[in-house]
Scaffold this motif. Sequence first.
Motif, PDB file in Angstrom:
ATOM      1  N   CYS A   1       0.834  -1.195   0.000  1.00 36.21           N
ATOM      2  CA  CYS A   1       0.000   0.000   0.000  1.00 36.21           C
ATOM      3  C   CYS A   1       0.870   1.246   0.000  1.00 36.21           C
ATOM      4  O   CYS A   1       1.912   1.293   0.659  1.00 36.21           O
TER       5      CYS A   1
ATOM      6  N   SER B   1       0.201   5.358   0.716  1.00 33.60           N
ATOM      7  CA  SER B   1      -0.805   6.264   1.264  1.00 33.60           C
ATOM      8  C   SER B   1      -0.283   7.689   1.282  1.00 33.60           C
ATOM      9  O   SER B   1       0.911   7.923   1.471  1.00 33.60           O
TER      10      SER B   1
ATOM     11  N   GLU C   1      -5.139   8.544   2.513  1.00 36.74           N
ATOM     12  CA  GLU C   1      -5.749   8.198   1.222  1.00 36.74           C
ATOM     13  C   GLU C   1      -4.868   7.122   0.610  1.00 36.74           C
ATOM     14  O   GLU C   1      -3.719   7.383   0.232  1.00 36.74           O
ATOM     15  N   GLU C   2      -5.415   5.909   0.521  1.00 37.59           N
ATOM     16  CA  GLU C   2      -4.612   4.721   0.246  1.00 37.59           C
ATOM     17  C   GLU C   2      -4.873   4.133  -1.142  1.00 37.59           C
ATOM     18  O   GLU C   2      -6.004   4.087  -1.605  1.00 37.59           O
ATOM     19  N   THR C   3      -3.797   3.646  -1.750  1.00 42.29           N
ATOM     20  CA  THR C   3      -3.869   2.846  -2.972  1.00 42.29           C
ATOM     21  C   THR C   3      -3.159   1.540  -2.658  1.00 42.29           C
ATOM     22  O   THR C   3      -1.979   1.547  -2.300  1.00 42.29           O
ATOM     23  N   TRP C   4      -3.882   0.430  -2.745  1.00 40.96           N
ATOM     24  CA  TRP C   4      -3.338  -0.847  -2.311  1.00 40.96           C
ATOM     25  C   TRP C   4      -3.502  -1.922  -3.372  1.00 40.96           C
ATOM     26  O   TRP C   4      -4.312  -1.800  -4.294  1.00 40.96           O
ATOM     27  N   GLU C   5      -2.680  -2.961  -3.216  1.00 36.64           N
ATOM     28  CA  GLU C   5      -2.733  -4.108  -4.116  1.00 36.64           C
ATOM     29  C   GLU C   5      -2.352  -5.353  -3.334  1.00 36.64           C
ATOM     30  O   GLU C   5      -1.354  -5.367  -2.619  1.00 36.64           O
TER      31      GLU C   5
ATOM     32  N   SER D   1      -6.971  -5.126  -6.222  1.00 31.36           N
ATOM     33  CA  SER D   1      -6.355  -3.860  -5.864  1.00 31.36           C
ATOM     34  C   SER D   1      -7.467  -2.841  -5.714  1.00 31.36           C
ATOM     35  O   SER D   1      -8.612  -3.092  -6.088  1.00 31.36           O
ATOM     36  N   GLY D   2      -7.135  -1.683  -5.155  1.00 30.98           N
ATOM     37  CA  GLY D   2      -8.159  -0.665  -5.002  1.00 30.98           C
ATOM     38  C   GLY D   2      -7.657   0.538  -4.233  1.00 30.98           C
ATOM     39  O   GLY D   2      -6.454   0.708  -4.026  1.00 30.98           O
ATOM     40  N   THR D   3      -8.603   1.350  -3.801  1.00 26.87           N
ATOM     41  CA  THR D   3      -8.290   2.518  -2.998  1.00 26.87           C
ATOM     42  C   THR D   3      -9.194   2.516  -1.773  1.00 26.87           C
ATOM     43  O   THR D   3     -10.264   1.906  -1.777  1.00 26.87           O
ATOM     44  N   SER D   4      -8.741   3.173  -0.735  1.00 24.48           N
ATOM     45  CA  SER D   4      -9.539   3.285   0.481  1.00 24.48           C
ATOM     46  C   SER D   4      -9.108   4.538   1.228  1.00 24.48           C
ATOM     47  O   SER D   4      -8.080   5.136   0.925  1.00 24.48           O
TER      48      SER D   4
END
Length: 116
Positions: A77, A79, A92-96, A103-106
Motif C-alpha cells: 500500500c 498512502s 488516502e490509500e492505494t493498495w494491491e 487492488s483498489g483505494t480506500s
Amino acid sequence: MTRSLDGLVLAPVADQAPGQVGTRTRFAYHEQDGAVWAEYAGGDVVRGRLVGTREGDRLDFRYVQLKTDGSTSSGHCVSTVVELPDGRVRLEETWEWESQQGSGTSVVEQITAQGH
C-alpha cells in the motif's frame, strides 16, 4: 509535513469487499525516525500488521493479516497523509494484494475521543 501518526487510531470510512478491512477495523499506528507500523483488528480481520516507511506525507508499507476464516493474505500500500480541517488525520490509500488478485483505494481517518 503533517504531524506524526504515532499513537493515533484510525478506521476506514467505508467497507471494502466482504472478508476484508471494514468500518469495524481499527488501526493503531506508530511512527519513529521515518518508520511506520501498525497493528489492526476488527470485523473479518482477527489480527493484522503493517510495516513501512514515511517520507514527507507519503507512506509506503506492506501488510499481512489473518481473517476469521483462518486464511492469511498480504499486500502493498502507498498512502498520502492529509490533515483534515478539524485537525484529524486522513490516509488516502492505494493498495494491491500480493498473495491474491485484487487492488483498489480506500480512506482511513483518525478516531477521536468523541468517536469521530
